[in-house]
Design a protein around this motif. Sequence first.
Motif, PDB file in Angstrom:
ATOM      1  N   SER A   1     -55.735  33.825 -48.365  1.00  0.00           N
ATOM      2  CA  SER A   1     -54.918  33.113 -47.379  1.00  0.00           C
ATOM      3  C   SER A   1     -55.699  31.978 -46.720  1.00  0.00           C
ATOM      4  CB  SER A   1     -54.394  34.073 -46.315  1.00  0.00           C
ATOM      5  OG  SER A   1     -55.472  34.711 -45.659  1.00  0.00           O
ATOM      6  N   ALA A   2     -57.024  32.105 -46.667  1.00  0.00           N
ATOM      7  CA  ALA A   2     -57.849  31.060 -46.062  1.00  0.00           C
ATOM      8  C   ALA A   2     -59.304  31.278 -46.453  1.00  0.00           C
ATOM      9  CB  ALA A   2     -57.713  31.068 -44.544  1.00  0.00           C
ATOM     10  N   LEU A   3     -60.079  30.222 -46.264  1.00  0.00           N
ATOM     11  CA  LEU A   3     -61.522  30.262 -46.505  1.00  0.00           C
ATOM     12  C   LEU A   3     -62.194  29.730 -45.247  1.00  0.00           C
ATOM     13  CD1 LEU A   3     -63.748  30.755 -48.658  1.00  0.00           C
ATOM     14  CD2 LEU A   3     -63.476  28.354 -49.305  1.00  0.00           C
ATOM     15  N   GLU A   4     -63.230  30.425 -44.803  1.00  0.00           N
ATOM     16  CA  GLU A   4     -63.955  29.999 -43.611  1.00  0.00           C
ATOM     17  C   GLU A   4     -65.379  29.653 -44.020  1.00  0.00           C
ATOM     18  OE1 GLU A   4     -64.792  31.880 -39.192  1.00  0.00           O
ATOM     19  OE2 GLU A   4     -63.359  32.822 -40.535  1.00  0.00           O
ATOM     20  N   LEU A   5     -65.817  28.448 -43.666  1.00  0.00           N
ATOM     21  CA  LEU A   5     -67.148  27.979 -44.038  1.00  0.00           C
ATOM     22  C   LEU A   5     -67.976  27.706 -42.798  1.00  0.00           C
ATOM     23  CD1 LEU A   5     -65.081  26.197 -46.296  1.00  0.00           C
ATOM     24  CD2 LEU A   5     -67.313  26.462 -47.315  1.00  0.00           C
ATOM     25  N   GLU A   6     -69.220  28.187 -42.840  1.00  0.00           N
ATOM     26  CA  GLU A   6     -70.157  27.974 -41.743  1.00  0.00           C
ATOM     27  C   GLU A   6     -71.458  27.441 -42.315  1.00  0.00           C
ATOM     28  OE1 GLU A   6     -70.759  31.546 -39.485  1.00  0.00           O
ATOM     29  OE2 GLU A   6     -68.615  31.967 -39.363  1.00  0.00           O
ATOM     30  N   CYS A   7     -72.208  26.724 -41.477  1.00  0.00           N
ATOM     31  CA  CYS A   7     -73.513  26.225 -41.891  1.00  0.00           C
ATOM     32  C   CYS A   7     -74.261  25.678 -40.689  1.00  0.00           C
ATOM     33  CB  CYS A   7     -73.374  25.128 -42.949  1.00  0.00           C
ATOM     34  SG  CYS A   7     -72.778  23.553 -42.304  1.00  0.00           S
ATOM     35  N   TYR A   8     -75.522  25.344 -40.896  1.00  0.00           N
ATOM     36  CA  TYR A   8     -76.281  24.539 -39.951  1.00  0.00           C
ATOM     37  C   TYR A   8     -76.181  23.111 -40.476  1.00  0.00           C
ATOM     38  CZ  TYR A   8     -78.249  28.936 -38.261  1.00  0.00           C
ATOM     39  OH  TYR A   8     -78.404  30.196 -37.738  1.00  0.00           O
ATOM     40  N   PRO A   9     -75.349  22.272 -39.868  1.00  0.00           N
ATOM     41  CA  PRO A   9     -75.081  20.941 -40.423  1.00  0.00           C
ATOM     42  C   PRO A   9     -76.328  20.118 -40.754  1.00  0.00           C
ATOM     43  CG  PRO A   9     -73.512  21.406 -38.695  1.00  0.00           C
ATOM     44  CD  PRO A   9     -74.536  22.515 -38.664  1.00  0.00           C
ATOM     45  N   ALA A  10     -77.314  20.083 -39.884  1.00  0.00           N
ATOM     46  CA  ALA A  10     -78.504  19.268 -40.149  1.00  0.00           C
ATOM     47  C   ALA A  10     -79.239  19.739 -41.403  1.00  0.00           C
ATOM     48  CB  ALA A  10     -79.441  19.275 -38.943  1.00  0.00           C
ATOM     49  N   MET A  11     -79.302  21.055 -41.600  1.00  0.00           N
ATOM     50  CA  MET A  11     -79.972  21.610 -42.772  1.00  0.00           C
ATOM     51  C   MET A  11     -79.192  21.257 -44.042  1.00  0.00           C
ATOM     52  SD  MET A  11     -80.896  25.604 -43.594  1.00  0.00           S
ATOM     53  CE  MET A  11     -81.849  25.765 -42.092  1.00  0.00           C
ATOM     54  N   VAL A  12     -77.877  21.397 -43.994  1.00  0.00           N
ATOM     55  CA  VAL A  12     -77.055  21.093 -45.161  1.00  0.00           C
ATOM     56  C   VAL A  12     -77.097  19.594 -45.478  1.00  0.00           C
ATOM     57  CG1 VAL A  12     -74.696  21.077 -46.068  1.00  0.00           C
ATOM     58  CG2 VAL A  12     -75.563  23.093 -44.895  1.00  0.00           C
ATOM     59  N   GLU A  13     -77.026  18.755 -44.440  1.00  0.00           N
ATOM     60  CA  GLU A  13     -77.080  17.309 -44.662  1.00  0.00           C
ATOM     61  C   GLU A  13     -78.386  16.902 -45.334  1.00  0.00           C
ATOM     62  OE1 GLU A  13     -76.286  15.739 -40.772  1.00  0.00           O
ATOM     63  OE2 GLU A  13     -74.106  16.003 -41.008  1.00  0.00           O
ATOM     64  N   LYS A  14     -79.493  17.504 -44.923  1.00  0.00           N
ATOM     65  CA  LYS A  14     -80.788  17.196 -45.548  1.00  0.00           C
ATOM     66  C   LYS A  14     -80.790  17.631 -47.010  1.00  0.00           C
ATOM     67  CE  LYS A  14     -85.696  17.684 -45.257  1.00  0.00           C
ATOM     68  NZ  LYS A  14     -86.853  18.361 -44.848  1.00  0.00           N
ATOM     69  N   THR A  15     -80.287  18.824 -47.282  1.00  0.00           N
ATOM     70  CA  THR A  15     -80.221  19.314 -48.661  1.00  0.00           C
ATOM     71  C   THR A  15     -79.359  18.404 -49.513  1.00  0.00           C
ATOM     72  OG1 THR A  15     -80.534  21.605 -47.925  1.00  0.00           O
ATOM     73  CG2 THR A  15     -79.556  21.277 -50.107  1.00  0.00           C
ATOM     74  N   LEU A  16     -78.189  18.028 -49.008  1.00  0.00           N
ATOM     75  CA  LEU A  16     -77.289  17.162 -49.769  1.00  0.00           C
ATOM     76  C   LEU A  16     -77.894  15.775 -49.978  1.00  0.00           C
ATOM     77  CD1 LEU A  16     -73.850  18.167 -48.212  1.00  0.00           C
ATOM     78  CD2 LEU A  16     -74.823  18.889 -50.405  1.00  0.00           C
ATOM     79  N   SER A  17     -78.586  15.255 -48.988  1.00  0.00           N
ATOM     80  CA  SER A  17     -79.256  13.961 -49.137  1.00  0.00           C
ATOM     81  C   SER A  17     -80.287  14.017 -50.263  1.00  0.00           C
ATOM     82  CB  SER A  17     -79.937  13.543 -47.835  1.00  0.00           C
ATOM     83  OG  SER A  17     -78.989  13.258 -46.850  1.00  0.00           O
ATOM     84  N   ASN A  18     -81.034  15.117 -50.326  1.00  0.00           N
ATOM     85  CA  ASN A  18     -82.026  15.278 -51.390  1.00  0.00           C
ATOM     86  C   ASN A  18     -81.363  15.374 -52.761  1.00  0.00           C
ATOM     87  OD1 ASN A  18     -84.116  15.212 -49.525  1.00  0.00           O
ATOM     88  ND2 ASN A  18     -84.259  17.436 -49.367  1.00  0.00           N
ATOM     89  N   ILE A  19     -80.247  16.075 -52.850  1.00  0.00           N
ATOM     90  CA  ILE A  19     -79.522  16.206 -54.120  1.00  0.00           C
ATOM     91  C   ILE A  19     -79.022  14.834 -54.582  1.00  0.00           C
ATOM     92  CG2 ILE A  19     -77.442  17.147 -55.203  1.00  0.00           C
ATOM     93  CD1 ILE A  19     -77.850  19.641 -53.323  1.00  0.00           C
ATOM     94  N   VAL A  20     -78.421  14.084 -53.667  1.00  0.00           N
ATOM     95  CA  VAL A  20     -77.900  12.759 -54.022  1.00  0.00           C
ATOM     96  C   VAL A  20     -79.049  11.824 -54.396  1.00  0.00           C
ATOM     97  CG1 VAL A  20     -76.664  10.733 -53.170  1.00  0.00           C
ATOM     98  CG2 VAL A  20     -75.771  13.022 -52.715  1.00  0.00           C
ATOM     99  N   ALA A  21     -80.153  11.887 -53.673  1.00  0.00           N
ATOM    100  CA  ALA A  21     -81.309  11.049 -54.000  1.00  0.00           C
ATOM    101  C   ALA A  21     -81.816  11.360 -55.410  1.00  0.00           C
ATOM    102  CB  ALA A  21     -82.422  11.244 -52.970  1.00  0.00           C
ATOM    103  N   GLU A  22     -81.834  12.629 -55.761  1.00  0.00           N
ATOM    104  CA  GLU A  22     -82.246  13.028 -57.124  1.00  0.00           C
ATOM    105  C   GLU A  22     -81.282  12.467 -58.167  1.00  0.00           C
ATOM    106  OE1 GLU A  22     -84.341  15.011 -60.243  1.00  0.00           O
ATOM    107  OE2 GLU A  22     -84.940  14.660 -58.160  1.00  0.00           O
ATOM    108  N   ALA A  23     -79.996  12.539 -57.897  1.00  0.00           N
ATOM    109  CA  ALA A  23     -79.006  11.972 -58.831  1.00  0.00           C
ATOM    110  C   ALA A  23     -79.201  10.471 -58.984  1.00  0.00           C
ATOM    111  CB  ALA A  23     -77.589  12.288 -58.344  1.00  0.00           C
ATOM    112  N   MET A  24     -79.507   9.804 -57.879  1.00  0.00           N
ATOM    113  CA  MET A  24     -79.708   8.355 -57.927  1.00  0.00           C
ATOM    114  C   MET A  24     -80.970   7.977 -58.700  1.00  0.00           C
ATOM    115  SD  MET A  24     -78.457   7.231 -54.131  1.00  0.00           S
ATOM    116  CE  MET A  24     -76.992   6.210 -54.101  1.00  0.00           C
ATOM    117  N   GLN A  25     -81.947   8.866 -58.748  1.00  0.00           N
ATOM    118  CA  GLN A  25     -83.150   8.629 -59.545  1.00  0.00           C
ATOM    119  C   GLN A  25     -82.884   8.861 -61.032  1.00  0.00           C
ATOM    120  OE1 GLN A  25     -86.127  11.209 -57.794  1.00  0.00           O
ATOM    121  NE2 GLN A  25     -86.939   9.537 -56.548  1.00  0.00           N
TER     122      GLN A  25
END
Length: 155
Positions: A46-70
């Motif tokens: 019926s629903a999905l609930e997502l939680e995170c520490y935004p700053a930690m996730v943003e850093k991880t995602l930035s690193n993933i995108v940077a790797e893709a760009m390389q």
Amino acid sequence: MKIQIQQEDFSIEEEVAALRAGQPSVGAVVTFTGVVRDLNLDTGVSALELECYPAMVEKTLSNIVAEAMQRWQVMDATVIHRIGRLEVEAQIVFVGVTSLHRGDAFAACEFIMDFLKTDAPFWKKEHSVQGARWLDARSCDQQARHRWDSSGREE
């Protein structure tokens, strides 16, 4: 590069327009949008609930995108991931990649999603008529991540 964690919904059209704005050399735009489905592991959802520490996730995602760009010739990329309670059919995640050519855009978009699913520290709780349950990492997501070798291409 745009990385955003938010509760609000997003507009696919607006995000694609922003990726292309002022970039006449863009030859390919590849996007992925994940949505909440009504069935998971043979259980009605019926629903999905997502939680995170935004700053930690943003850093991880930035690193993933940077790797893709390389690894590929990516001109720009956007990753938006929603948090909070999301009902069935709600958009969860948007990944958009621009490049000169489609091959790089497709590969980079898929790479970003494969690593996002395994490396970004989100906690997911699924709601159904049977109650709520926390979701564990799926082995198929780990397998998708491991198919990328160090050269940037699939094994």
